[in-house]
Motif scaffolding. Structure first.
Motif, PDB file in Angstrom:
ATOM      1  N   ILE A 316       0.835  -1.200   0.000  1.00  0.00           N
ATOM      2  CA  ILE A 316       0.000   0.000   0.000  1.00  0.00           C
ATOM      3  C   ILE A 316       0.870   1.251   0.000  1.00  0.00           C
ATOM      4  CG2 ILE A 316      -1.718   1.322   1.294  1.00  0.00           C
ATOM      5  CD1 ILE A 316      -2.870  -1.127  -0.006  1.00  0.00           C
ATOM      6  N   GLY A 317       1.856   1.279   0.888  1.00  0.00           N
ATOM      7  CA  GLY A 317       2.709   2.466   1.008  1.00  0.00           C
ATOM      8  C   GLY A 317       3.407   2.828  -0.285  1.00  0.00           C
ATOM      9  N   SER A 318       3.965   1.836  -0.979  1.00  0.00           N
ATOM     10  CA  SER A 318       4.699   2.121  -2.213  1.00  0.00           C
ATOM     11  C   SER A 318       3.769   2.654  -3.300  1.00  0.00           C
ATOM     12  CB  SER A 318       5.432   0.868  -2.703  1.00  0.00           C
ATOM     13  OG  SER A 318       4.515  -0.173  -2.993  1.00  0.00           O
ATOM     14  N   GLU A 319       2.520   2.154  -3.341  1.00  0.00           N
ATOM     15  CA  GLU A 319       1.568   2.656  -4.337  1.00  0.00           C
ATOM     16  C   GLU A 319       1.130   4.077  -3.994  1.00  0.00           C
ATOM     17  OE1 GLU A 319      -0.767   2.956  -7.678  1.00  0.00           O
ATOM     18  OE2 GLU A 319       0.803   1.502  -7.202  1.00  0.00           O
ATOM     19  N   ILE A 320       0.998   4.388  -2.700  1.00  0.00           N
ATOM     20  CA  ILE A 320       0.692   5.770  -2.304  1.00  0.00           C
ATOM     21  C   ILE A 320       1.814   6.693  -2.777  1.00  0.00           C
ATOM     22  CG2 ILE A 320       0.495   7.329  -0.327  1.00  0.00           C
ATOM     23  CD1 ILE A 320      -1.025   5.122   1.136  1.00  0.00           C
ATOM     24  N   VAL A 321       3.059   6.246  -2.617  1.00  0.00           N
ATOM     25  CA  VAL A 321       4.209   7.047  -3.055  1.00  0.00           C
ATOM     26  C   VAL A 321       4.134   7.297  -4.562  1.00  0.00           C
ATOM     27  CG1 VAL A 321       6.716   7.090  -3.326  1.00  0.00           C
ATOM     28  CG2 VAL A 321       5.711   6.290  -1.180  1.00  0.00           C
ATOM     29  N   ARG A 322       3.847   6.251  -5.326  1.00  0.00           N
ATOM     30  CA  ARG A 322       3.781   6.389  -6.788  1.00  0.00           C
ATOM     31  C   ARG A 322       2.684   7.379  -7.200  1.00  0.00           C
ATOM     32  NH1 ARG A 322       3.838   0.710  -6.130  1.00  0.00           N
ATOM     33  NH2 ARG A 322       5.934  -0.173  -6.397  1.00  0.00           N
ATOM     34  N   GLN A 323       1.549   7.288  -6.526  1.00  0.00           N
ATOM     35  CA  GLN A 323       0.441   8.174  -6.893  1.00  0.00           C
ATOM     36  C   GLN A 323       0.698   9.610  -6.452  1.00  0.00           C
ATOM     37  OE1 GLN A 323      -3.513   6.782  -6.178  1.00  0.00           O
ATOM     38  NE2 GLN A 323      -3.074   4.689  -6.805  1.00  0.00           N
ATOM     39  N   VAL A 324       1.271   9.782  -5.267  1.00  0.00           N
ATOM     40  CA  VAL A 324       1.580  11.131  -4.784  1.00  0.00           C
ATOM     41  C   VAL A 324       2.609  11.797  -5.697  1.00  0.00           C
ATOM     42  CG1 VAL A 324       2.685  12.422  -2.912  1.00  0.00           C
ATOM     43  CG2 VAL A 324       0.956  10.714  -2.379  1.00  0.00           C
ATOM     44  N   ALA A 325       3.563  11.015  -6.211  1.00  0.00           N
ATOM     45  CA  ALA A 325       4.624  11.559  -7.074  1.00  0.00           C
ATOM     46  C   ALA A 325       4.068  12.197  -8.335  1.00  0.00           C
ATOM     47  CB  ALA A 325       5.620  10.460  -7.425  1.00  0.00           C
ATOM     48  N   GLN A 326       2.873  11.795  -8.738  1.00  0.00           N
ATOM     49  CA  GLN A 326       2.269  12.359  -9.950  1.00  0.00           C
ATOM     50  C   GLN A 326       1.766  13.788  -9.745  1.00  0.00           C
ATOM     51  OE1 GLN A 326      -0.736   9.627 -11.402  1.00  0.00           O
ATOM     52  NE2 GLN A 326       0.524   7.858 -10.929  1.00  0.00           N
ATOM     53  N   PHE A 327       1.688  14.225  -8.471  1.00  0.00           N
ATOM     54  CA  PHE A 327       1.147  15.560  -8.185  1.00  0.00           C
ATOM     55  C   PHE A 327       2.248  16.571  -7.856  1.00  0.00           C
ATOM     56  CE2 PHE A 327      -2.172  12.455  -7.056  1.00  0.00           C
ATOM     57  CZ  PHE A 327      -3.150  12.847  -7.958  1.00  0.00           C
ATOM     58  N   SER A 328       3.487  16.226  -8.178  1.00  0.00           N
ATOM     59  CA  SER A 328       4.640  17.133  -8.080  1.00  0.00           C
ATOM     60  C   SER A 328       4.811  17.775  -6.705  1.00  0.00           C
ATOM     61  CB  SER A 328       4.533  18.238  -9.150  1.00  0.00           C
ATOM     62  OG  SER A 328       4.448  17.684 -10.430  1.00  0.00           O
ATOM     63  N   PRO A 329       4.912  16.971  -5.640  1.00  0.00           N
ATOM     64  CA  PRO A 329       5.231  17.552  -4.330  1.00  0.00           C
ATOM     65  C   PRO A 329       6.687  18.020  -4.292  1.00  0.00           C
ATOM     66  CG  PRO A 329       5.220  15.172  -4.184  1.00  0.00           C
ATOM     67  CD  PRO A 329       4.761  15.509  -5.575  1.00  0.00           C
ATOM     68  N   SER A 330       7.016  18.893  -3.345  1.00  0.00           N
ATOM     69  CA  SER A 330       8.407  19.346  -3.222  1.00  0.00           C
ATOM     70  C   SER A 330       9.324  18.192  -2.831  1.00  0.00           C
ATOM     71  CB  SER A 330       8.505  20.462  -2.176  1.00  0.00           C
ATOM     72  OG  SER A 330       7.762  21.577  -2.586  1.00  0.00           O
ATOM     73  N   LEU A 331       8.827  17.338  -1.927  1.00  0.00           N
ATOM     74  CA  LEU A 331       9.639  16.230  -1.425  1.00  0.00           C
ATOM     75  C   LEU A 331       8.723  15.119  -0.950  1.00  0.00           C
ATOM     76  CD1 LEU A 331      12.411  15.037  -0.375  1.00  0.00           C
ATOM     77  CD2 LEU A 331      11.868  16.156   1.809  1.00  0.00           C
ATOM     78  N   ILE A 332       9.104  13.877  -1.243  1.00  0.00           N
ATOM     79  CA  ILE A 332       8.427  12.708  -0.674  1.00  0.00           C
ATOM     80  C   ILE A 332       9.443  11.955   0.173  1.00  0.00           C
ATOM     81  CG2 ILE A 332       7.152  10.584  -1.097  1.00  0.00           C
ATOM     82  CD1 ILE A 332       6.353  11.664  -3.807  1.00  0.00           C
ATOM     83  N   VAL A 333       9.165  11.833   1.464  1.00  0.00           N
ATOM     84  CA  VAL A 333      10.020  11.044   2.352  1.00  0.00           C
ATOM     85  C   VAL A 333       9.381   9.666   2.490  1.00  0.00           C
ATOM     86  CG1 VAL A 333      10.966  10.808   4.671  1.00  0.00           C
ATOM     87  CG2 VAL A 333      10.867  13.053   3.589  1.00  0.00           C
ATOM     88  N   VAL A 334      10.114   8.640   2.088  1.00  0.00           N
ATOM     89  CA  VAL A 334       9.635   7.259   2.149  1.00  0.00           C
ATOM     90  C   VAL A 334      10.323   6.584   3.330  1.00  0.00           C
ATOM     91  CG1 VAL A 334       9.320   5.120   0.864  1.00  0.00           C
ATOM     92  CG2 VAL A 334       9.469   7.293  -0.372  1.00  0.00           C
ATOM     93  N   LEU A 335       9.541   6.216   4.332  1.00  0.00           N
ATOM     94  CA  LEU A 335      10.105   5.666   5.567  1.00  0.00           C
ATOM     95  C   LEU A 335       9.659   4.223   5.744  1.00  0.00           C
ATOM     96  CD1 LEU A 335      10.421   7.464   8.961  1.00  0.00           C
ATOM     97  CD2 LEU A 335       9.409   5.189   8.902  1.00  0.00           C
TER      98      LEU A 335
END
Length: 649
Positions: A316-335
């Motif tokens: 679930i977490g990795s798919e959330i990261v992939r989807q969030v990345a499409q909205f051009s955030p300044s930074l995504i911290v993956v923990l």
């Protein structure tokens, strides 16, 4: 030249088809020679037609020179338009167009010569009927030569691989089905051979489509003779409903035919259309209509913001990261605390999103000191909390570990989100938290209660949101990959109980709803998702066995091993005393579950964490039952605690 020599030798030395098909293309010089011979033949044929009509040519004494001029002019334009450059066995309309340009330019040039010769000598050099007749004959024969050569190679390749190719019937007679069939026909190197079309219509029995028969569904599956001529049926998911897919699948599998699926319609525009054909999977039958996401709200919450995703290396977490990345955030911290999966995800994301800034943090969410440094450094706007221990039997054996991760970890993240004024904290929960019968579900419910209690705590500005859904298809340790491995090994497929049912949702679908829910509400809500209809696990196993080409309980045995500790026959998304409220999104509801005050749940959480540190299993579960009063153990060693009075505050 060497390849051509080998191909001609093959005509006299056995294994002819195999060797001729090794010839990649006819050399260009040979194409030019053949085209010149076609020009000569066209000249003679057009002259023969006119002679039979008793038409006298102009300037018969210069016949040789006129033919040299015609041939030379045609050769010049053949060179200009490179009619010889295309690979004959892959000729298309574009090659035909080049032939028309070349011969047409020759015709126009000679018409101009005629015009000036008529001005100068009073008589045209060539007869006009002769020129037009030559043009038609030469173009027709050159094109015919290329089509015959192409078809010759295709037939040879088809004969060569006929025994190894999958004979398929394409389901449907619409544009998408015809496009797919054409792609199969025009790509003889693919491992499929078109054998016909299948349709539910009864008005096409005598019709042919692309030269192949159209079979009525009922008549086809009733004829054993017809079925023996096919190996598989091929369907296109996007043009069929779930019910239609299930119907075709059942009919085909009952007759021993494989069921293949074609690429989606968007991929059908690509050149490698047939390369996307694959075996129909159980996930294709469980998928539902795509979720409609209000991307404007989701974009607003993430664009140029700092986002934290815990459990980011998980399904679930990795798919959330992939989807969030499409909205051009300044930074995504993956923990995440799983080193290898986190590293593999890092490699994937850097390749897939080269312009997105990521930070990969190896950490345990139960370590508040480690987490605080992360919050201090990055000042998050959004936190997605997907880190959790989720395997019911393991947690039932090790309840203290669920406390450290599911309760203490959630507590640390929620308190830090409040302290550092995170805009929104979104917790990913589970349907097992509803009327829990196991430690895992109860620990998630306790985490829900703690997160909710923070919403109205003094000084809080963070919106705390909980999302709750059922099983996701293909997640780590889920039932479908487990069944698939058992089938690959030859069985048996193990099921805990013949009546057990579960809700299923795809990982992308679940994560889209998590992101959508994260933009909604005022905080403190528990959002539950429309999971569709529940699926009986026994039926799921039987379908998977059939899709793999086997017969349940004949080729692959199904065995029942009994419910595991803490396991339910069915999962619920809502507790018995819950009221639901609809939202503006049809797939998302708000669950009004009982609440606890922050002071009360905080004291109990401190007690249960202390008991977990001491590794006192019974005391851990005893306090958990105090926090989650609807927690009744099932098929577990902790059932004895349900007969005890609740722990007093």
């Amino acid at each position: 030249m060497k390849k051509l020599h080998e191909a001609f030798n093959a005509l006299y030395n056995g294994d002819n088809i195999v060797k001729i098909t090794k010839l990649r293309y006819i050399p260009r010089w040979l194409v030019i020679v053949i085209d010149i011979l076609i020009i000569l033949f066209s000249i003679l044929l057009s002259r023969l037609f006119l002679r039979n009509l008793d038409v006298k040519v102009n300037f018969p004494e210069y016949t040789f020179q006129k033919r040299i001029l015609l041939i030379g002019t045609n050769i010049i334009f053949m060179y200009v338009f490179k009619t010889y450059a295309g690979i004959i066995r892959h000729s298309t309309f574009f090659d035909f167009f080049k032939i028309i340009l070349s011969s047409g330019s020759t015709l126009v040039t000679l018409l101009i010569v005629n015009y000036f010769s008529q001005l100068a000598m009073g008589t045209s050099l060539y007869l006009y009927p002769n020129l037009f007749l030559y043009f038609l004959i030469s173009v027709s024969i050159m094109f015919f030569f290329r089509m015959i050569t192409k078809q010759f190679f295709n037939i040879l390749i088809d004969i060569k691989g006929a025994s190894s190719k999958v004979r398929i019937a394409v389901v449907g007679v619409g544009e998408a089905s015809v496009a797919l069939a054409r792609a199969i026909m025009h790509n003889p190197n693919y491992p499929y051979r078109l054998q016909g079309f299948l349709t539910g219509r009864s008005d096409s029995n005598r019709a042919l489509l692309l030269g192949y028969k159209i079979y009525n569904k009922n008549q086809f599956f009733a004829s054993e003779k017809l079925i023996k001529q096919f190996d598989a049926v091929l369907l296109i998911k996007e043009i069929m409903t779930k019910q239609e897919i299930e119907e075709w699948m059942t009919l085909a599998l009952d007759k021993g035919l494989r069921v293949l699926k074609a690429p989606t319609l968007s991929k059908m525009r690509d050149s490698d259309l047939v390369g996307g054909i694959s075996q129909l999977q159980i996930e294709d039958l469980l998928n539902r209509k795509p979720i409609k996401i209000e991307s404007e709200d989701v974009t607003k919450r993430h664009f140029e913001k700092n986002v934290l995703v815990t459990g980011g290396a998980g399904s679930i977490g990795s798919e959330i990261v992939r989807q969030v990345a499409q909205f051009s955030p300044s930074l995504i911290v993956v923990l995440d605390q799983a080193e290898s999966p986190l590293y593999e995800l890092e490699l994937e994301l850097i390749e897939k999103f080269p312009h997105q800034k990521f930070k990969f943090v190896l950490a345990d969410i139960s370590n508040s000191y480690r987490l605080e440094k992360v919050f201090e450094d990055y000042q998050f706007s959004m936190v997605y909390h997907a880190a959790a221990y989720k395997h019911v039997p393991l947690i039932e054996e090790n309840p203290h570990e669920a406390i450290f991760v599911n309760i203490l970890g959630t507590k640390n993240l929620a308190l830090l989100s409040k302290k550092y004024k995170v805009n929104r904290f979104v917790m990913v929960s589970t349907d097992k938290a509803v009327n829990p019968t196991n430690v895992m579900g109860a620990s998630k419910r306790a985490a829900e209660l703690f997160v909710q209690s923070l919403q109205n705590s003094p000084g809080n500005t963070t919106k705390f949101i909980t999302t709750r859904f059922g099983n996701v298809l293909g997640s780590n340790g889920s039932v479908i990959p487990h069944f698939r491995k058992q089938i690959e090994k030859g069985g048996p497929v193990t099921i805990t109980h013949p009546d057990i049912i579960r809700y299923f949702m795809t990982i992308p679908e679940a994560c889209e709803l998590v992101l959508q829910a994260g933009t909604m509400g005022n905080g403190g809500e528990i959002y539950v998702f429309d999971m569709g209809e529940p699926v009986k696990i026994l039926d799921l196993a039987k379908r998977m066995i059939k899709l793999s080409g086997y017969t349940p309980d004949v080729d692959i045995k199904i065995t029942f091993i009994g419910l595991r500790p803490g396991e339910k026959l069915y999962e619920e998304l809502l507790s018995n005393n819950t009221v639901t409220i609809p939202t503006h999104h049809e797939k998302i509801l708000i669950s009004r579950d009982p609440l606890m005050e922050f002071e009360e749940v905080d004291i109990l959480c401190k007690q249960i964490i202390l008991a977990a540190v001491k590794r006192d299993k019974l005391q851990v579960v005893r306090i958990l039952k105090t926090i989650v009063q609807e927690f009744i153990s099932n098929n577990s060693e902790f059932e004895i605690l349900d007969r005890e009075p609740l722990v007093e505050e």
